[in-house]
Design a protein around this motif. Structure first.
Motif, PDB file in Angstrom:
ATOM      1  N   TYR A  87       0.822  -1.205   0.000  1.00  7.85           N
ATOM      2  CA  TYR A  87       0.000   0.000   0.000  1.00  7.85           C
ATOM      3  C   TYR A  87       0.860   1.260   0.000  1.00  7.85           C
ATOM      4  CZ  TYR A  87       0.911   0.432   5.031  1.00  7.85           C
ATOM      5  OH  TYR A  87       1.504   0.572   6.250  1.00  7.85           O
ATOM      6  N   TYR A  88       0.199   2.366  -0.289  1.00  8.51           N
ATOM      7  CA  TYR A  88       0.811   3.688  -0.267  1.00  8.51           C
ATOM      8  C   TYR A  88       0.178   4.503   0.848  1.00  8.51           C
ATOM      9  CZ  TYR A  88       3.277   3.404  -4.717  1.00  8.51           C
ATOM     10  OH  TYR A  88       4.139   3.075  -5.715  1.00  8.51           O
ATOM     11  N   THR A  89       0.969   5.410   1.415  1.00 10.73           N
ATOM     12  CA  THR A  89       0.458   6.390   2.359  1.00 10.73           C
ATOM     13  C   THR A  89       0.636   7.760   1.737  1.00 10.73           C
ATOM     14  OG1 THR A  89       1.019   5.041   4.272  1.00 10.73           O
ATOM     15  CG2 THR A  89       0.712   7.385   4.661  1.00 10.73           C
ATOM     16  N   PHE A  90      -0.439   8.519   1.695  1.00  5.80           N
ATOM     17  CA  PHE A  90      -0.403   9.881   1.162  1.00  5.80           C
ATOM     18  C   PHE A  90      -0.748  10.843   2.288  1.00  5.80           C
ATOM     19  CE2 PHE A  90      -1.742   7.190  -2.395  1.00  5.80           C
ATOM     20  CZ  PHE A  90      -0.709   7.438  -3.266  1.00  5.80           C
ATOM     21  N   GLN A  91       0.069  11.861   2.436  1.00  8.72           N
ATOM     22  CA  GLN A  91      -0.268  12.948   3.353  1.00  8.72           C
ATOM     23  C   GLN A  91      -0.837  14.052   2.474  1.00  8.72           C
ATOM     24  OE1 GLN A  91       2.950  14.958   5.383  1.00  8.72           O
ATOM     25  NE2 GLN A  91       1.730  15.039   7.237  1.00  8.72           N
ATOM     26  N   VAL A  92      -2.083  14.420   2.728  1.00  4.92           N
ATOM     27  CA  VAL A  92      -2.765  15.386   1.868  1.00  4.92           C
ATOM     28  C   VAL A  92      -3.214  16.597   2.676  1.00  4.92           C
ATOM     29  CG1 VAL A  92      -3.547  13.718   0.146  1.00  4.92           C
ATOM     30  CG2 VAL A  92      -4.953  14.136   2.131  1.00  4.92           C
ATOM     31  N   HIS A  93      -3.157  17.752   2.034  1.00  2.52           N
ATOM     32  CA  HIS A  93      -3.644  19.007   2.607  1.00  2.52           C
ATOM     33  C   HIS A  93      -4.991  19.275   1.957  1.00  2.52           C
ATOM     34  CE1 HIS A  93      -3.145  23.630   2.986  1.00  2.52           C
ATOM     35  NE2 HIS A  93      -3.885  23.151   3.961  1.00  2.52           N
ATOM     36  N   VAL A  94      -6.061  19.058   2.704  1.00  2.00           N
ATOM     37  CA  VAL A  94      -7.424  19.168   2.184  1.00  2.00           C
ATOM     38  C   VAL A  94      -7.884  20.611   2.332  1.00  2.00           C
ATOM     39  CG1 VAL A  94      -9.778  18.327   2.380  1.00  2.00           C
ATOM     40  CG2 VAL A  94      -7.873  16.786   2.835  1.00  2.00           C
ATOM     41  N   LYS A  95      -8.445  21.146   1.231  1.00  2.00           N
ATOM     42  CA  LYS A  95      -8.951  22.522   1.214  1.00  2.00           C
ATOM     43  C   LYS A  95     -10.446  22.495   0.911  1.00  2.00           C
ATOM     44  CE  LYS A  95      -4.524  24.081  -0.523  1.00  2.00           C
ATOM     45  NZ  LYS A  95      -3.797  24.692  -1.627  1.00  2.00           N
ATOM     46  N   PRO A  96     -11.273  22.359   1.949  1.00  2.00           N
ATOM     47  CA  PRO A  96     -12.722  22.305   1.718  1.00  2.00           C
ATOM     48  C   PRO A  96     -13.264  23.660   1.288  1.00  2.00           C
ATOM     49  CG  PRO A  96     -12.237  22.137   4.062  1.00  2.00           C
ATOM     50  CD  PRO A  96     -10.938  22.201   3.344  1.00  2.00           C
ATOM     51  N   ARG A 129      -2.134  -0.560  -3.429  1.00  2.00           N
ATOM     52  CA  ARG A 129      -1.415  -0.350  -4.698  1.00  2.00           C
ATOM     53  C   ARG A 129      -2.271  -0.760  -5.890  1.00  2.00           C
ATOM     54  NH1 ARG A 129       0.262   1.658  -8.590  1.00  2.00           N
ATOM     55  NH2 ARG A 129       2.127   1.068  -9.707  1.00  2.00           N
ATOM     56  N   GLU A 130      -3.017  -1.839  -5.760  1.00  2.00           N
ATOM     57  CA  GLU A 130      -3.813  -2.326  -6.892  1.00  2.00           C
ATOM     58  C   GLU A 130      -4.968  -1.392  -7.248  1.00  2.00           C
ATOM     59  OE1 GLU A 130      -6.870  -5.298  -4.538  1.00  2.00           O
ATOM     60  OE2 GLU A 130      -5.095  -6.126  -5.477  1.00  2.00           O
ATOM     61  N   GLN A 131      -5.356  -0.495  -6.348  1.00  2.00           N
ATOM     62  CA  GLN A 131      -6.448   0.430  -6.623  1.00  2.00           C
ATOM     63  C   GLN A 131      -5.987   1.647  -7.420  1.00  2.00           C
ATOM     64  OE1 GLN A 131      -7.812   1.221  -2.638  1.00  2.00           O
ATOM     65  NE2 GLN A 131      -9.389  -0.346  -2.764  1.00  2.00           N
ATOM     66  N   LEU A 132      -4.690   1.882  -7.492  1.00  2.40           N
ATOM     67  CA  LEU A 132      -4.170   3.077  -8.159  1.00  2.40           C
ATOM     68  C   LEU A 132      -3.805   2.787  -9.611  1.00  2.40           C
ATOM     69  CD1 LEU A 132      -1.798   4.327  -5.323  1.00  2.40           C
ATOM     70  CD2 LEU A 132      -3.974   5.335  -5.993  1.00  2.40           C
ATOM     71  N   THR A 133      -4.300   3.613 -10.517  1.00  2.00           N
ATOM     72  CA  THR A 133      -3.868   3.521 -11.904  1.00  2.00           C
ATOM     73  C   THR A 133      -2.620   4.374 -12.123  1.00  2.00           C
ATOM     74  OG1 THR A 133      -5.379   5.316 -12.470  1.00  2.00           O
ATOM     75  CG2 THR A 133      -6.170   3.069 -12.795  1.00  2.00           C
ATOM     76  N   ARG A 134      -2.531   5.473 -11.382  1.00  2.00           N
ATOM     77  CA  ARG A 134      -1.354   6.335 -11.405  1.00  2.00           C
ATOM     78  C   ARG A 134      -1.100   6.782  -9.974  1.00  2.00           C
ATOM     79  NH1 ARG A 134       0.228  11.606 -11.380  1.00  2.00           N
ATOM     80  NH2 ARG A 134      -1.857  12.464 -11.145  1.00  2.00           N
ATOM     81  N   VAL A 135       0.158   6.763  -9.546  1.00  2.00           N
ATOM     82  CA  VAL A 135       0.499   7.129  -8.176  1.00  2.00           C
ATOM     83  C   VAL A 135       0.729   8.631  -8.105  1.00  2.00           C
ATOM     84  CG1 VAL A 135       2.132   6.792  -6.292  1.00  2.00           C
ATOM     85  CG2 VAL A 135       1.548   4.878  -7.789  1.00  2.00           C
ATOM     86  N   PRO A 136      -0.077   9.357  -7.345  1.00  2.00           N
ATOM     87  CA  PRO A 136       0.137  10.793  -7.205  1.00  2.00           C
ATOM     88  C   PRO A 136       1.451  11.070  -6.462  1.00  2.00           C
ATOM     89  CG  PRO A 136      -2.019  10.153  -6.342  1.00  2.00           C
ATOM     90  CD  PRO A 136      -1.268   8.912  -6.624  1.00  2.00           C
TER      91      PRO A 136
END
Length: 128
Positions: free
Chosen positions: A69-78, A92-99
């Protein structure tokens, strides 16, 4: 001696009342939080927001549900409310492209309890 006995009894009564008040408040707050979590909306019903990937990290030796799996730290701007930073774990299998760091992605989030639940919109990763 009687004065001390009365004061000790009064002190015991005060401590008992304080214990009952704080115990009732604690129970009430925990019960409210549990009801919010159980009655909370699903993430599919949550709000859509834009986010910026701050960190993209692969875990090749670790497994989530038996998959890498991947871990992404994201800055959410609602659109409404405060910005927040959170971590999202994606198989990993759910991602077509890794951000990568700096990429803009779309997320869906829902506040239930103290911490927002955030899910990447996997359909939007290719188009963003």
């Amino acid at each position: 001696m009687e004065i001390l006995a009365i004061r000790a009894g009064q002190m015991l009564l005060i401590l008992l009342l304080a214990f009952l008040i704080f115990g009732g408040l604690w129970f009430g707050l925990r019960f409210r939080r549990t009801m919010l979590l159980l009655g909370g909306k699903d993430v599919r019903d949550g709000q859509v927001a834009d986010a910026v990937v701050l960190l993209s990290e692969e875990h090749p030796g670790s497994y989530l549900q038996g998959e890498p799996y991947y871990t992404f730290q994201v800055h959410v701007k609602p659109t409404r409310g405060r910005n927040f930073v959170t971590e999202v774990h994606v198989l990993r299998e759910q991602l077509t492209r890794v951000p990568q760091a700096g990429d803009r992605v779309s997320v869906r989030y829902n506040y239930s309890g103290r911490k927002p639940t955030v899910v990447l919109n996997l359909d939007s990763i290719d188009s963003v």
